[in-house]
Write an enzyme that holds these catalytic residues in place. Structure first.
Site, short mmCIF file in Angstrom:
data_model
loop_
_atom_site.label_atom_id
_atom_site.label_comp_id
_atom_site.label_asym_id
_atom_site.label_seq_id
_atom_site.Cartn_x
_atom_site.Cartn_y
_atom_site.Cartn_z
N TYR A 1 6.05 -5.52 -38.88
CA TYR A 1 5.79 -4.19 -38.29
C TYR A 1 7.11 -3.43 -38.40
CZ TYR A 1 3.65 -1.36 -34.44
OH TYR A 1 3.08 -0.39 -33.64
N ARG B 1 -0.39 4.50 -27.26
CA ARG B 1 0.16 4.42 -25.90
C ARG B 1 0.79 5.75 -25.52
NH1 ARG B 1 1.26 -0.28 -28.57
NH2 ARG B 1 3.26 0.50 -29.30
N ASP C 1 -3.50 -4.26 -45.93
CA ASP C 1 -3.91 -4.92 -44.68
C ASP C 1 -4.99 -4.07 -44.01
OD1 ASP C 1 -3.90 -6.59 -42.46
OD2 ASP C 1 -2.31 -5.45 -41.48
N TYR D 1 -6.71 -6.06 -28.70
CA TYR D 1 -5.35 -6.51 -29.02
C TYR D 1 -4.45 -6.76 -27.81
CZ TYR D 1 -2.44 -2.33 -28.31
OH TYR D 1 -1.72 -1.30 -27.75
N LYS E 1 -8.29 -7.28 -38.08
CA LYS E 1 -7.53 -7.49 -39.32
C LYS E 1 -8.09 -8.62 -40.17
CE LYS E 1 -3.73 -4.97 -38.11
NZ LYS E 1 -3.05 -3.98 -38.96
N THR F 1 -7.85 -9.11 -46.40
CA THR F 1 -6.53 -8.59 -46.72
C THR F 1 -6.41 -8.69 -48.23
OG1 THR F 1 -5.70 -9.53 -44.64
CG2 THR F 1 -4.05 -8.85 -46.27
N THR G 1 2.87 -1.80 -42.36
CA THR G 1 2.62 -0.51 -43.01
C THR G 1 3.93 0.19 -43.34
OG1 THR G 1 0.66 -0.30 -41.66
CG2 THR G 1 1.43 1.69 -42.77
#
Lengths: 405, 405
Positions: free
Chosen positions: A122, A136, A227, A238, A247, A251, A340
């Site tokens: 990430y 968030r 992904d 999550y 996910k 992939t 990403t």
């Protein structure tokens, strides 16, 4: 200086002898037998057949996956790459080697190696910031740990598929904040994540971390990866243990593994770090492992984004050092992806959730169509090139996939 | 009615012919060759040798892992189990079969199968509630999704080790809330998680979920698992993508796979559900797959907890249906674990963080020693039995591990 091939190849081909990515193919002459291929221009060298034709040891190149070659270690990788270069540049080898070339259009490409563990990071600050703002709102977009460690998690190895494999829209539990309870059905927010993936060749021993400086001893090569992400399933599931069914349905991986050695000219310094890294992650005095890949994401043939991999906050060398810092061992075939790739500009974001800002600003195409998330029948292609020697570019195989309802 | 073996075995042995768990061993007579063994009492039947001795097809039993047998499917599992039972109960087979028995003390046990993907669930309401109270004080202990879906995440397959393998204390980033920044060093809060693990035999097709009713077509057997956890590393890293290095350093697995068929008498109804399950998880009219395993956790030889598996909110059948609901495929060797098994009583909790309530109430031993988390040299053993036919118990192989500093 790069040698010149005896093949009839455009001088600026991104798949010249400076690249030589590895894949696994089948072809009509031996339909059931997977073979190791090396891409050169729009042709594929049957590497095992070529080795036999020139009288070279062929065991590693005669395998049905890249795993044995990947497991053989860096000095072997260099020897094999030198041999391939010689076969394709020394005209004396032409009579033996030329019959081992197939047209790319005539082969079927398969997953190039057996995937052991799959980890997804990430590592783009822009992506993590964008997702933090979207998921968030009202909180700090980056979690407090983000600049201290490359956040990652394990994904599902068994559903990694080669480029071109159709992707079935996943079903799952979805619950918008206003819904009283979740419902089960097809994902309505199916997304992509444009990523760069690193393939481990040389294994490591349990209990012994891999230092930053040993990155190139362990990593065999680089692929592109999509992904696929069901944002509605992911958002509901999550917390607190991370992404799972959002996910794990599929992939997609590019069919060609670009050798790390082919990317020497693509190495750049990573962005300045805002937080002093702990020693095991501190690469400020080390050889840089930022990589200047220019990625392109196309939806139904139209480019929708150009993510710049050089902007990633954490490098692949730091990710490997982190992944093993607790003593976790590496196996041949371990695959880890960058997360990403999103740059600072809106048109350099690597996921639709960012490109459309959570669906609020659809992508508009010249034919009048719009997209927020993927619709059935949509096809996504991710491609990339990187700087090579003498102004050449190093091409990556595309990773494509079409959504099936 | 269970047949009687011709072996000299205590009548109440938890490893009688009603059990017959599978493992993989090596022994001095052929030291380099892994062989499939079947435990009977304190002896191990060399299954491949026995098949040959009685003139039965032996290919699946002559493998070096259980994977080929597991992949062969439920009707083959039944046939092989019936054959093993016959060899061990029909005195006519005794002359051929008896020479294929080894003493358990004379064999080395190995990981019984190659692990494909590893998933860890979080299916004990008591455990999830306790951890919610400890990690997120002031919030609702259970996240809003908890009673709607069995929360799970992927773990690291490559660091799953067989019982008895020493566990090196992991290093990592640790940051207490009051610390200004993380530091790197050995985990100070090394914990256990007592879990039950399910092994997939029959694979499934990508895009096709496995229904609740098909659980026993896919799951070959059951093991015990210790999901070692570095609580300090986990607490700092796990937001937002879940546990990673706090878990991936080692996961220990019991050496014996108890066939699902041996657990027919252990099946019980799961606890009443407070929230109506979505149809794909609704087992209220289905055959129950709660399992009445009595687990025992010992630290340095003293029992510290007796977690009751029958209290788990989500069953293994629901977990498998959830895991595949998005179309994710199963491979032979996929392993999924229940999550920490904790019952309602303090002395039935399956992790030290709960047993000591985050270290606030150390365990006190008769010799005057105390423990909050694990110290170097500590040895943990997890064992279990389940109801079998005619008042017998079905024994599980222990999963043990010693901490190395």
């Amino acid at each position: 200086m790069t040698a010149t091939t005896w093949l009839d190849l455009p001088a600026d081909s991104p798949f010249g002898v400076h690249n030589l990515p590895y894949g696994v193919f089948t072809a009509a002459d031996r339909p059931g037998r997977r073979r190791i291929g090396v891409r050169i221009g729009d042709r594929v060298l049957d590497a095992g057949a070529a080795a036999r034709a020139v009288g070279s040891p062929s065991e590693l190149l005669d395998a049905e996956t890249l795993n044995p070659l990947m497991a053989a270690g860096r000095s072997t990788w260099r020897e094999v790459r030198a041999a391939l270069t010689e076969w394709l540049t020394d005209a004396a080898h032409r009579p033996a080697v030329e019959p081992c070339l197939l047209d790319l259009a005539d082969v079927s490409l398969h997953l190039p190696f057996e995937v052991a563990d799959y980890v997804d990071f990430y590592a783009s600050e822009h992506h993590a910031t964008n997702l933090g703002k979207i998921f968030r709102p009202g909180s700090e977009p980056l979690t407090p740990n983000w600049k201290h460690l490359p956040i990652g998690y394990h994904g599902r190895s068994g559903t990694i598929v080669v480029s071109g494999t159709p992707v079935t829209r996943p079903h799952g539990q979805r619950k918008a904040p206003a819904d009283p309870a979740p419902t089960f059905g097809p994902s309505r927010r199916l997304d992509i994540e444009a990523e760069v993936a690193f393939v481990v060749g040389t294994p490591s021993t349990m209990g012994t971390p891999v230092a930053l400086a040993d990155f190139a001893e362990h990593v065999f090569g680089v692929c592109l990866l999509n992904d696929w992400s069901a944002r509605d399933i992911q958002a509901w599931e999550y917390v607190p243990l991370g992404p799972f069914l959002g996910k794990s349905f599929a992939t997609s991986l590019s069919p060609w593994v670009v050798p790390l050695e082919a990317l020497q000219h693509a190495r750049v310094a990573p962005p300045a770090r805002d937080v002093e890294p702990l020693p095991y992650l501190d690469d400020r005095d080390a050889e840089p492992w930022g990589l200047d890949l220019a990625i392109e994401v196309a939806l139904n043939g139209r480019t929708v984004s150009r993510p710049p991999f050089a902007t990633m906050y954490w490098t692949a060398a730091q990710q490997l050092a982190h992944l093993t810092a607790n003593g976790a061992s590496l196996r041949t075939g371990d695959l880890y992806a960058s997360g990403t790739v999103s740059g600072p500009e809106p048109d350099t974001r690597g996921a639709l959730i960012e490109l459309t800002w959570n669906g609020e600003h659809p992508l508009k195409f010249p034919d009048g169509t719009e997209r927020t998330f993927l619709e059935d029948g949509d096809e996504v292609s991710i491609s990339a090139t990187a700087p090579g020697p003498g102004g050449l570019r190093v091409g990556f195989g595309e990773v494509t996939g079409k959504i099936v309802g």
